[in-house]
Motif scaffolding. Structure first.
Motif, PDB file in Angstrom:
ATOM      1  N   ALA A 195       0.856  -1.181   0.000  1.00  0.00           N
ATOM      2  CA  ALA A 195       0.000   0.000   0.000  1.00  0.00           C
ATOM      3  C   ALA A 195       0.892   1.231   0.000  1.00  0.00           C
ATOM      4  O   ALA A 195       2.041   1.190   0.467  1.00  0.00           O
ATOM      5  CB  ALA A 195      -0.904  -0.003   1.232  1.00  0.00           C
ATOM      6  N   MET A 196       0.388   2.330  -0.535  1.00  0.00           N
ATOM      7  CA  MET A 196       1.179   3.549  -0.647  1.00  0.00           C
ATOM      8  C   MET A 196       0.418   4.717  -0.030  1.00  0.00           C
ATOM      9  O   MET A 196      -0.777   4.883  -0.272  1.00  0.00           O
ATOM     10  CB  MET A 196       1.484   3.834  -2.114  1.00  0.00           C
ATOM     11  N   VAL A 197       1.110   5.505   0.776  1.00  0.00           N
ATOM     12  CA  VAL A 197       0.514   6.674   1.418  1.00  0.00           C
ATOM     13  C   VAL A 197       1.399   7.878   1.139  1.00  0.00           C
ATOM     14  O   VAL A 197       2.623   7.804   1.302  1.00  0.00           O
ATOM     15  CB  VAL A 197       0.361   6.477   2.945  1.00  0.00           C
ATOM     16  N   VAL A 198       0.796   8.985   0.694  1.00  0.00           N
ATOM     17  CA  VAL A 198       1.529  10.231   0.502  1.00  0.00           C
ATOM     18  C   VAL A 198       1.000  11.253   1.499  1.00  0.00           C
ATOM     19  O   VAL A 198      -0.203  11.310   1.780  1.00  0.00           O
ATOM     20  CB  VAL A 198       1.419  10.765  -0.939  1.00  0.00           C
ATOM     21  N   MET A 199       1.910  12.085   2.037  1.00  0.00           N
ATOM     22  CA  MET A 199       1.552  12.991   3.139  1.00  0.00           C
ATOM     23  C   MET A 199       2.262  14.328   2.978  1.00  0.00           C
ATOM     24  O   MET A 199       3.355  14.405   2.423  1.00  0.00           O
ATOM     25  CB  MET A 199       1.963  12.362   4.479  1.00  0.00           C
ATOM     26  N   TRP A 212       6.837  16.734   0.537  1.00  0.00           N
ATOM     27  CA  TRP A 212       6.032  15.533   0.442  1.00  0.00           C
ATOM     28  C   TRP A 212       6.810  14.354   1.006  1.00  0.00           C
ATOM     29  O   TRP A 212       8.026  14.261   0.851  1.00  0.00           O
ATOM     30  CB  TRP A 212       5.673  15.243  -1.014  1.00  0.00           C
ATOM     31  N   VAL A 213       6.102  13.466   1.668  1.00  0.00           N
ATOM     32  CA  VAL A 213       6.683  12.221   2.162  1.00  0.00           C
ATOM     33  C   VAL A 213       5.809  11.072   1.665  1.00  0.00           C
ATOM     34  O   VAL A 213       4.571  11.167   1.690  1.00  0.00           O
ATOM     35  CB  VAL A 213       6.770  12.196   3.698  1.00  0.00           C
ATOM     36  N   ARG A 214       6.445  10.031   1.193  1.00  0.00           N
ATOM     37  CA  ARG A 214       5.727   8.856   0.703  1.00  0.00           C
ATOM     38  C   ARG A 214       6.132   7.644   1.508  1.00  0.00           C
ATOM     39  O   ARG A 214       7.327   7.437   1.770  1.00  0.00           O
ATOM     40  CB  ARG A 214       6.032   8.634  -0.772  1.00  0.00           C
ATOM     41  N   ALA A 215       5.153   6.870   1.905  1.00  0.00           N
ATOM     42  CA  ALA A 215       5.417   5.659   2.676  1.00  0.00           C
ATOM     43  C   ALA A 215       4.818   4.456   1.954  1.00  0.00           C
ATOM     44  O   ALA A 215       3.714   4.543   1.395  1.00  0.00           O
ATOM     45  CB  ALA A 215       4.822   5.775   4.080  1.00  0.00           C
ATOM     46  N   ALA A 264       9.068   1.427   3.771  1.00  0.00           N
ATOM     47  CA  ALA A 264       9.943   2.567   3.480  1.00  0.00           C
ATOM     48  C   ALA A 264       9.141   3.841   3.664  1.00  0.00           C
ATOM     49  O   ALA A 264       7.937   3.882   3.438  1.00  0.00           O
ATOM     50  CB  ALA A 264      10.485   2.481   2.051  1.00  0.00           C
ATOM     51  N   SER A 265       9.831   4.902   4.088  1.00  0.00           N
ATOM     52  CA  SER A 265       9.230   6.229   4.199  1.00  0.00           C
ATOM     53  C   SER A 265      10.311   7.228   3.807  1.00  0.00           C
ATOM     54  O   SER A 265      11.387   7.243   4.406  1.00  0.00           O
ATOM     55  CB  SER A 265       8.733   6.492   5.626  1.00  0.00           C
ATOM     56  N   PHE A 266      10.020   8.065   2.815  1.00  0.00           N
ATOM     57  CA  PHE A 266      11.082   8.892   2.263  1.00  0.00           C
ATOM     58  C   PHE A 266      10.497  10.119   1.580  1.00  0.00           C
ATOM     59  O   PHE A 266       9.289  10.204   1.319  1.00  0.00           O
ATOM     60  CB  PHE A 266      11.905   8.082   1.255  1.00  0.00           C
TER      61      PHE A 266
END
Length: 360
Positions: free
Chosen positions: A87-91, A102-105, A116-118
């Motif tokens: 699953a992918m989450v953008v924040m 922006w951070v994507r996990a 991963a979170s970057f």
């Protein structure tokens, strides 16, 4: 006059040539950015399938826990689109000056653990994106303005090239003639004229679309007027409140009301009066590479599960009110179409844009 145009074409070509090559090559990398990321970092995207998945609310909570810039006000999740995918989450914490990046996990949907979170800008593909859009100077910077200015110069380079190329109506039959036996100079000149006119339309499109992206303040109004483009719908507001239905309940409502659609993503409310925004892909639709991959957006009241608005990018106008009845009338025909051999299956690939998402 012709010599003036020749000199203008020559010096414009010398000034924009190297940048056009740079922007062109990095543009190819931007188009294939998702594929590049999957090639370089396959561990972000692949998981070991299991029997039960964790609720989407748990995945978002675990992703938010990795966000290092305070509480994010924008959170969007793409559920796994295959059993072996993450699953992918953008924040993002907020928008405007001084906001965090922006951070994507990526998360394992079975264990809920963050893989991963970057910051996407700090990846190799993010480096290429920044080089393409702003020469690594940063968004809304002089680097971005310089790229847009070179787009204007490229337009005039193409325009002077067309004027110099035009042979007159009586000689149009000779425009693609290459005189290979006349020596290297004549051969090079003919190849320049033929190849240049073949690629003139793509070059003009690159120049004009680049200028529009960099200078929307000056280009938006005439483009909207010329092409009759309707503005995107404004997100509906609710009466507010702190009681929200769970994302699993939301997913079940979507499955009930849009049985033929595929869930591509959910943006959770960032403010008290915001609604859930759900992105859906319908059978027969080709998946778009930007905007979460879907062409149908639905806003849902987070307190009641009521559909507030639906926006179909294929027909453009937003339809306020509850569209369930209208959609249900076509759902059976959509499901029938799914069983036909000519109906293409759903494709898989993702890119949250927003530049709302992976890119930023």
């Amino acid at each position: 006059m012709r010599r003036t145009l020749y000199l203008a074409h020559l010096y414009l070509g010398l000034s924009v040539g190297l940048l056009v090559v740079l922007v062109g090559l990095t543009g190819i990398a931007v188009v294939y950015r998702p594929e590049i990321e999957r090639l370089l970092n396959p561990e972000w995207f692949r998981v070991q399938p299991n029997s039960e998945t964790r609720p989407l609310d748990d995945l978002i909570a675990n992703a938010v826990a990795t966000y290092p810039y305070g509480k994010p006000t924008f959170v969007s999740i793409q559920p796994p689109l295959a059993p072996d995918e993450s699953a992918m989450v953008v924040m993002k914490n907020r928008f405007g000056a001084g906001s965090g990046p922006w951070v994507r996990a990526h998360l394992d949907p079975y264990s809920g653990a963050a893989i991963a979170s970057f910051i996407p800008e700090e990846t190799f593909s993010g480096f290429l994106f920044q080089l393409h859009t702003s020469l690594l100077v940063g968004e809304h910077s002089w680097g971005e303005q310089l790229v847009g200015t070179f787009g204007i110069l490229l337009f005039f380079f193409c325009l002077t090239g067309v004027i110099l190329w035009w042979p007159g109506l009586g000689r149009l039959r000779h425009v693609f003639k290459v005189r290979a036996a006349r020596g290297a100079v004549i051969l090079n000149y003919d190849l320049h004229r033929v190849i240049g006119i073949i690629f003139i339309i793509p070059l003009l499109l690159v120049a004009l679309t680049g200028v529009v992206l960099v200078f929307p303040r000056y280009t938006k109004a005439p483009i909207v007027k010329a092409f009759g483009i309707k503005p995107p719908p404004k997100a509906p507001q609710t009466s507010g409140g702190t009681s929200h239905i769970s994302l699993e309940r939301l997913r079940s409502l979507i499955a009930r009301d849009y049985p033929a659609a595929r869930l591509m993503g959910i943006t959770v409310p960032g403010k008290p009066k915001d609604a859930y925004q759900v992105r859906l892909l319908l059978p027969g639709d080709s998946k778009i590479r930007y905007g979460g991959g879907a062409k149908l957006a639905v806003w849902i009241n987070p307190a009641t599960g009521e559909i507030l608005k639906e926006h179909d990018a294929r027909s453009m106008p937003a339809r306020p009110g509850n569209p369930r009845a209208a959609f249900s009338a076509s759902a059976s025909s959509i499901q029938t179409a799914m069983m036909q051999p000519s109906c293409a299956p759903f494709s898989r690939r993702m890119r949250v844009s927003l530049r709302v998402s992976i890119s930023a």
